[in-house]
Every structure is written in C-alpha cells, then in structure tokens.
Scaffold this active site. Structure first.
Site, PDB file in Angstrom:
ATOM      1  N   ASP A  40       0.886  -1.160   0.000  1.00  0.00           N
ATOM      2  CA  ASP A  40       0.000   0.000   0.000  1.00  0.00           C
ATOM      3  C   ASP A  40       0.925   1.211   0.000  1.00  0.00           C
ATOM      4  OD1 ASP A  40      -1.487   2.223   0.729  1.00  0.00           O
ATOM      5  OD2 ASP A  40      -2.840   1.071   2.009  1.00  0.00           O
ATOM      6  N   HIS A  41       0.985   1.904  -1.127  1.00  0.00           N
ATOM      7  CA  HIS A  41       2.031   2.929  -1.217  1.00  0.00           C
ATOM      8  C   HIS A  41       1.784   4.080  -0.239  1.00  0.00           C
ATOM      9  CE1 HIS A  41      -0.712   5.170  -3.844  1.00  0.00           C
ATOM     10  NE2 HIS A  41       0.077   6.212  -3.716  1.00  0.00           N
TER      11      HIS A  41
ATOM     12  N   HIS B  78      -6.063   2.493   1.181  1.00  0.00           N
ATOM     13  CA  HIS B  78      -5.258   3.582   1.740  1.00  0.00           C
ATOM     14  C   HIS B  78      -5.928   4.256   2.947  1.00  0.00           C
ATOM     15  CE1 HIS B  78      -3.142   2.993  -1.917  1.00  0.00           C
ATOM     16  NE2 HIS B  78      -3.894   3.739  -2.686  1.00  0.00           N
TER      17      HIS B  78
HETATM   18  C1  BG6 Z   1      -3.646   4.968  -6.256  1.00  0.00           C
HETATM   19  C2  BG6 Z   1      -4.985   5.061  -6.930  1.00  0.00           C
HETATM   20  O1  BG6 Z   1      -3.606   3.852  -5.406  1.00  0.00           O
HETATM   21  O2  BG6 Z   1      -3.410   6.149  -5.499  1.00  0.00           O
HETATM   22  C3  BG6 Z   1      -5.047   6.299  -7.802  1.00  0.00           C
HETATM   23  O3  BG6 Z   1      -5.217   3.912  -7.708  1.00  0.00           O
HETATM   24  C4  BG6 Z   1      -4.694   7.535  -7.012  1.00  0.00           C
HETATM   25  O4  BG6 Z   1      -6.344   6.445  -8.378  1.00  0.00           O
HETATM   26  C5  BG6 Z   1      -3.380   7.326  -6.284  1.00  0.00           C
HETATM   27  O5  BG6 Z   1      -4.580   8.606  -7.919  1.00  0.00           O
HETATM   28  C6  BG6 Z   1      -3.107   8.484  -5.351  1.00  0.00           C
HETATM   29  O6  BG6 Z   1      -1.817   8.352  -4.835  1.00  0.00           O
HETATM   30  P1  BG6 Z   1      -0.984   9.610  -4.378  1.00  0.00           P
HETATM   31  O7  BG6 Z   1       0.269   9.026  -3.817  1.00  0.00           O
HETATM   32  O8  BG6 Z   1      -0.774  10.461  -5.596  1.00  0.00           O
HETATM   33  O9  BG6 Z   1      -1.835  10.310  -3.362  1.00  0.00           O
END
Ligand code: BG6
Length: 509
Positions: free
Chosen positions: A192-193, A255
């Site tokens: 989960d980034h 997230h």
């Molecule tokens: C991803 C989603 O997991 O997270 C995207 O699939 C979203 O739709 C993105 O834009 C948002 O990530 P960050 O790091 O730019 O907030």
C-alpha cells in the site's frame, strides 16, 4: 521498518534477484525503477542483486537496458550517477512471455538460475506483481507450479502484490485462498504505497514518541476525526480500470482505512513484527459495518461533471477515455464511520476522497472538544474554533496545531493561531518515490507496513455493505459536482448534521 527517511546508514537488504512482472508498465518506469535506483544510490540495495523484467511485449536484455536507461533519465528523483547506473543496467535482464503459458515460468526458472550464477547470488527471489489484478492469482499459481515459490533455509521467496486485492469481500477471499495454495501468508507482501509516505509513518512517531498526545487521544478530548484525500487529477488514462472500481474501492478500502487504523489504534507493544498489524486490524474490526438505512444516512457518493481546474476547462468523468458514457461509478465519496470501542465510542470519523476536487491535499484533522467553561464570554468564544491538530500528508508535509491566543490590545479578544511545523524545516530533501521503504522492508523481511490478510478482509467487510446498497440504488443525480469543487453539496450536509464542517487547511499558505 524504517520510520524515517532511508539515509543509507541502514544495512543493505539481503542479496536477491528481483523479478518484476509488468516490466513494461507505467508503475515500473515511474516508481519501481527510480525507487530501486534510489536504494542503490543509498547503498541499500545489496551488492549482489539482479533485476529480471517479465512482460508480454517482445524485447530482449539489450533492448530492455536501453529502455530503462531512457526511463530513468525521465523519472529518476535524484541525479543519476553514470557508474551506479551502468552497474544497475548490466544487472538487468528481460524475459518476454505470456503469463498464462507454463513455458514462461520454466524459462523464468532457467533465467533466474543463470543470473544467480553470473552474479553469484543467493537463492533469494523477490517477485513484484506490477500487473493487472486479474493476473495476480494466475501468476502466483504458475510460479508455484514451476517450483519457484518454494523456500529453503537459505533462500526466501517473497511476492509483492499491488492493489486492488479483490473487487469485493468474496473475490478477496477467493484470491487469498488461491494465493495461499502456493505461498504462505509470511511470503505475501500486500503493498500500500500510502504506508510508504513519510508523514503516514510519522503518525506513529507523533503518537507514540511524544508523551503529551496519547493521554488526550480519546473520546474524552477528541470531538471528531476527519481524513481527506483529495486529488485534482481525473482518471487520466485509467478509465478502463477505474470505471469498474470507483473511489471507494480505489482509495477507501485500502489507503484511507489503513491511515485511519494508524490514527485510531492502541499503542503496539513494539514497532515491528506483527504488533502494529495486530493493533491495526482491531480498529478495523471495531468499525461496525453499516445497515442499508445507515448507508443512506451516513454516506454520500458523487461523480464529477465538467469544470475548471487551475484555470483550465476539464471534461466530465463520463466523457473520459474508456469510461461508459452512462457510468454510475463514483469518483467522490464521503462517509461517517464509527469505531465501536472504549477509546472512540461516539467519536465520528469522517472520511472523504475524490478526483477532480478543488485542491490536491491529503490531511488528517483531529478536532478537540471545546473547553468545558466559557470563561471569556460567549460572544468572544463563539467566534473561535475548538483546537485542531492537522497532520498534512501531502503535498506539503507537516503538522499544524491550532491554538487560541489573546489578540494584543485592550480587552479580551481571542484568535485561532496556527503553530506550524513543516517537514521542509528539517532541511532534508526527500528524493524518494515512496516505494523505497517498502521495497527495502521486503528485502529485509519486515512486513509491518504491508497489509496482512485479516486487515484486508476487515476493510472489505466495512466497504462491501456500502457498495451493495449503491449497486442496488442507482444514483439519479450523477454527475453531481463540478470538477474543481469540493464535491457534492450533500457531503457538507452529511457532516453538518452532526454539527461539524469539513476543513480545508493548507500548510504554507
Ligand atoms: C492509487 C490510486 O492507489 O493512489 C489512484 O489507484 C490515485 O487512483 C493514487 O490517484 C493516489 O496516490 P498519491 O500518492 O498520488 O496520493
């Protein structure tokens, strides 16, 4: 787990071969390669490593090296050192193959053995599945059938799986059952980034590294919690995926619920191993799934129409590429959740997320209760907001504590004063993609920041009843917010019903 930016003072990860499925995709070039390069620059990649890219497209080792050399120029987050890159590039290989064909995995096995011999590598292999979710089960099955997931005492085999993990509760369970036929839970790293973001990890340091907050971190002092993940971007070129997903599956199930559980969990007994994951899942299990009538009362969905972002006209969701022109997919969601435990009973947790909103911001607002006695007179106190603590996750990273102070001058007049801390003040530039910590943690076998299956299941149990009600009741008012706004008006009404309001608090403004 690293709770601060990786600096290079840590020990390098275990020697290993890194196999990336989906090597020609966007994630690989934008995030994974730059992150691996950053780890190398920080001396956190083991000296003995190799990368094997696997994808359907026809290519070979030489062409792959040329391709990644051009990609890194474009996507690196730090200056590329030629000697470091040359070493990285010559350790990179490519295998073209169809994921449905068992031969691909026989060839992969042979290639891994070759590469291990060439670079004197141990038997450790990290498989990164940067591919469409429909292939997760298939690829792991094929890896298992080819004997590639089998661990030996001196050779680990780990699989990193991107989101989404399932499309709903049942498919998540099915996928997990499929995976665990071939790999143990201890080999599955569900990434989960958001958990790779500095400020998200800082929630734990903030809560458990300071003695002043934990005593007031409960229903006695906290009135509400808000979590906003707002994006200015639309669906870009991902309409095909997004139209079958929507923001609740795309952002909330993974997230946002994960961030919420870090905010609400009990102190873990240690910061690594399973302690944190044990506490996080308890929070998710304490969120009572909504009954259908509660879904109607406590959630709001939206879809963007055309509008203006940064002074430019942007199209409606339904006219984006690969989106059904009659689509009922939600691009905005707001909801009120309740965490039914002793710490949080009756404290609403408001969450919202959407595409094409007025600003890009991810922030957590902790709203404290008013003081018990209006000492300074009703007229004076009516104009001030109760204390708030804002954790800014992005784009500006920092923390704001809103306190009250007397305006200088005769008489008593009180103002809200923000005490701001910005990460920029550390003076460290964070040249990272957010994937470094996670890749590194996988190489050292630390699963703290990865989702364990029980938390995935618990998240789906929260989200699934909402999706079921929405599926049964088609939205009549889509599109119901213009791009460039804060979402449908109903989102404001949802929170006003409980006497609160959304905060749009921008740091450094
Ligand atoms: C991803 C989603 O997991 O997270 C995207 O699939 C979203 O739709 C993105 O834009 C948002 O990530 P960050 O790091 O730019 O907030």
């Amino acid at each position: 787990m690293s709770t601060k930016p990786l600096t290079g003072h840590e020990c390098p990860g275990d020697p290993c071969t890194i196999v990336i499925f989906g090597a020609s995709g966007d994630l690989t070039k934008r995030k994974l390669l730059p992150a691996l390069y950053n780890l190398k620059a920080l001396k956190l990649l083991p000296e003995n490593f190799a990368v094997i890219g696997v994808a359907v497209s026809d290519s070979n080792d030489e062409l792959f090296r040329t391709q990644i050399t051009s990609d890194i120029q474009q996507f690196a987050t730090r200056p590329v050192d030629q000697a470091e890159w040359d070493d990285f590039s010559k350790r990179s290989y490519y295998l073209s193959g169809d994921f449905n064909n068992p031969d691909t995995f026989q060839h992969l096995g042979a290639k891994i053995t070759d590469v291990q011999k060439t670079w004197n590598l141990s038997g450790n292999v990290l498989f990164y599945l940067a591919i469409a979710p429909t292939f997760f089960g298939k690829v792991v099955e094929q890896l298992g059938n080819a004997g590639l997931t089998e661990e030996k005492p001196d050779a680990w085999r780990r699989v990193i799986i991107e989101k989404p993990f399932g499309h709903d509760l049942q498919s998540a369970r099915d996928l997990n059952a499929d995976l665990t036929k071939h790999v143990a839970e201890s080999q599955i790293y569900r990434i989960d980034h958001y958990l790779g973001k500095e400020t998200v990890q800082n929630i734990m340091v903030f809560r458990f590294g300071n003695s002043v907050f934990e005593p007031i971190w409960n229903r006695r002092y906290i009135d509400y919690v808000q979590i906003t993940v707002a994006e200015e971007l639309g669906v870009e070129l991902r309409g095909g995926y997004y139209d079958h997903s929507g923001v609740t599956r795309d952002m909330v199930q993974n997230h946002i619920l994960s961030v919420l559980s870090l905010v609400a969990m009990e102190p873990p007994t240690s910061i690594s191993g399973d302690s944190v994951r044990n506490e996080k899942v308890k929070v998710l299990e304490a969120i009572r799934p909504m009954e259908p009538e509660e879904v109607l009362a406590n959630t709001v969905r939206g879809q963007y129409g055309a509008g203006i972002i940064d002074g430019k006209n942007v199209p409606a969701y339904r006219t984006e590429p690969n989106v059904n022109p009659q689509s009922n997919t939600e691009t905005f969601v707001a909801m009120k959740l309740e965490v039914d435990n002793w710490r949080w009973a009756d404290v609403p947790f408001y969450i919202r997320s959407g595409k094409r909103l007025a600003a890009r911001t991810t922030q957590i607002v902790i709203g404290f209760k008013r003081t018990p006695l209006l000492l300074f007179g009703k007229g004076v106190e009516d104009n001030i907001m109760p204390n708030r603590l804002v954790i800014h996750v992005q784009p500006d990273e920092g923390i704001t504590m809103d306190i009250h102070a007397k305006r200088p001058g005769p008489g008593i007049s009180i103002a809200n004063v923000p005490l701001d801390f910005s990460y920029q003040e550390f003076g460290e530039s964070n040249a990272a993609t957010g994937y470094e910590t996670l890749l590194y943690d996988c190489m050292i076998g630390d699963m703290t920041l990865f989702h364990r299956y029980d938390s995935v299941d618990a998240s789906w149990r929260i989200v699934n009843p909402i999706l079921d009600v929405w599926q049964a009741l088609h939205p009549r008012d889509f599109p119901n917010y213009a791009a460039g706004t804060w979402g449908p008006e109903a989102s404001d009404r949802l929170i006003e019903k409980s006497g609160h309001a959304w905060h749009h608090y921008l740091l450094n403004k």
